[in-house]
Design an enzyme around this catalytic site. Structure first.
Site, PDB file in Angstrom:
ATOM      1  N   ALA A  40       0.853  -1.194   0.000  1.00  0.00           N
ATOM      2  CA  ALA A  40       0.000   0.000   0.000  1.00  0.00           C
ATOM      3  C   ALA A  40       0.883   1.236   0.000  1.00  0.00           C
ATOM      4  O   ALA A  40       2.083   1.166   0.281  1.00  0.00           O
ATOM      5  CB  ALA A  40      -0.903  -0.011   1.238  1.00  0.00           C
ATOM      6  N   LYS A  41       0.252   2.341  -0.317  1.00  0.00           N
ATOM      7  CA  LYS A  41       0.994   3.613  -0.403  1.00  0.00           C
ATOM      8  C   LYS A  41       1.742   3.928   0.892  1.00  0.00           C
ATOM      9  O   LYS A  41       2.852   4.454   0.882  1.00  0.00           O
ATOM     10  CB  LYS A  41       0.049   4.778  -0.717  1.00  0.00           C
ATOM     11  CG  LYS A  41      -0.763   4.617  -1.979  1.00  0.00           C
ATOM     12  CD  LYS A  41       0.019   5.018  -3.220  1.00  0.00           C
ATOM     13  CE  LYS A  41      -0.571   4.387  -4.457  1.00  0.00           C
ATOM     14  NZ  LYS A  41      -2.015   4.550  -4.627  1.00  0.00           N
ATOM     15  N   ARG A  42       1.112   3.582   2.024  1.00  0.00           N
ATOM     16  CA  ARG A  42       1.728   3.941   3.304  1.00  0.00           C
ATOM     17  C   ARG A  42       3.015   3.146   3.582  1.00  0.00           C
ATOM     18  O   ARG A  42       3.730   3.424   4.536  1.00  0.00           O
ATOM     19  CB  ARG A  42       0.730   3.753   4.460  1.00  0.00           C
ATOM     20  CG  ARG A  42       0.287   2.329   4.640  1.00  0.00           C
ATOM     21  CD  ARG A  42      -0.709   2.162   5.778  1.00  0.00           C
ATOM     22  NE  ARG A  42      -1.313   0.849   5.728  1.00  0.00           N
ATOM     23  CZ  ARG A  42      -2.321   0.517   4.941  1.00  0.00           C
ATOM     24  NH1 ARG A  42      -2.864   1.404   4.149  1.00  0.00           N
ATOM     25  NH2 ARG A  42      -2.792  -0.722   4.926  1.00  0.00           N
TER      26      ARG A  42
END
Ligand code: GLU
Length: 318
Positions: A250-252
């Site tokens: 994920a982006k995080r």
């Protein structure tokens, strides 16, 4: 484009069909999405198919994401045939498919809230995740009662089966649940499962390569295609990219987009090399382009395990 794509073969050697990549413009593509796009391109081009790009923008649209996604794919060297298609411009096709199902008596209105569905679906013996059929057989009085409540109903498919089997190039024969899936949401938006089936058929797509998070949706999509008199495509559901904790990337997780990677000093070619290495198509550090990968690509030898992405540790915020 300089790579020796099999596109340049004479038309008589080309398969009539097409593959595709169909991103939702909800944000930038991360390395896992880019890897799936490369695979979809390789599957299509290695079989002489056209490769189409479809933006699935019926919901979750983020300003500018569409153009950034397309630019990133082009920077990796991917090319596609014809214009990019946007689902938001194709609403009349979804309406027509829904009207066809409705005319065949295969739809019903559903007034359930998400919470009601969750509650009913968690009852003992309810098939996991299936819509429990609460609104399937409402009497005219019950329906009038619910309509008076003022909540616009969703439209569901009156499915005639509870499971369906598809063939997947990577997973073999796969049986999965079919329930009374939503065709049109209460807010009027056509549902993903309907739109994808209508579009794949209308665009002549006969090969669907995408992340294996959608494997369990394929049986209901193939079943729905059959109800609409359409031929379901062949499927290849590819393993996803994971973070170091084994969770879906994920982006995080850090520097996962092409822009992030470029900010770390990696060129698009470096990133393509990393993706290729993860697929067993290149040695670490080797410089490759898509033409080279196309020559090496063999679905039978594809790495099937999820790709665990190791990212540099992000700087600690103070
Ligand atoms: N738009 C979907 C996504 O980005 C993919 C749908 C599909 O490939 O069928 O997850």
């Amino acid at each position: 484009m300089s790579h020796p794509s099999r596109q340049s073969e004479p038309p008589s050697h080309r398969a009539a069909g097409a593959g595709r990549f169909a991103p939702s413009p909800s944000g930038d593509l991360h390395l896992g999405n880019l890897r799936t796009a490369v695979l979809a391109w390789l599957f299509a081009r290695s079989t002489g198919r056209r490769f189409l790009m479809r933006v699935e923008d019926l919901d979750r649209v983020r300003e500018g994401a569409r153009d950034r996604q397309l630019a990133d794919l082009a920077e990796l060297g991917l090319d596609w045939d014809g214009d990019v298609v946007s689902q938001s411009h194709r609403l009349s096709r979804y309406d027509a498919a829904i009207a066809e199902l409705h005319a065949a008596g295969l739809t019903y209105e559903c007034f359930c809230t998400r919470r009601e569905i969750q509650k009913a679906a968690s009852a003992p013996h309810a098939p996991q995740g299936a819509y429990p059929g609460t609104c399937r057989n409402l009497t005219p009085d019950e329906r009038a009662d619910r309509l008076a409540g003022g909540r616009p109903p969703a439209l569901r498919l009156r499915a005639g089966v509870t499971s369906f089997t598809i063939d997947d190039v990577l997973h073999g024969s796969y049986s999965g649940m079919v329930d009374d899936l939503v065709l049109r949401r209460g807010d009027g938006t056509p549902a993903y499962n309907l739109a994808v089936v209508v579009d794949d058929a209308a665009q002549g797509i006969d090969q669907v390569v995408r992340g294996d998070d959608l494997l369990s949706s394929a049986p209901r999509q193939a079943y729905l295609a059959g109800l609409l008199g359409l031929t379901a495509p062949t499927y290849a559901h590819v393993a996803l990219a994971l973070n170091e904790d084994g969770k879906r990337l994920a982006k995080r997780d850090g520097a996962v987009t092409l822009t992030d990677q470029k900010a770390l000093g990696r060129t698009p070619s470096d990133v393509l090399g990393v993706l290729a290495t993860s697929l067993g198509l290149a040695e670490p550090g080797e410089v490759v382009d898509l033409g080279i990968l196309l020559d090496r690509f063999d679905p039978a030898r594809l790495h099937r395990e999820p790709w665990v992405v190791r990212l540099p540790t992000p700087p600690q915020s103070p």
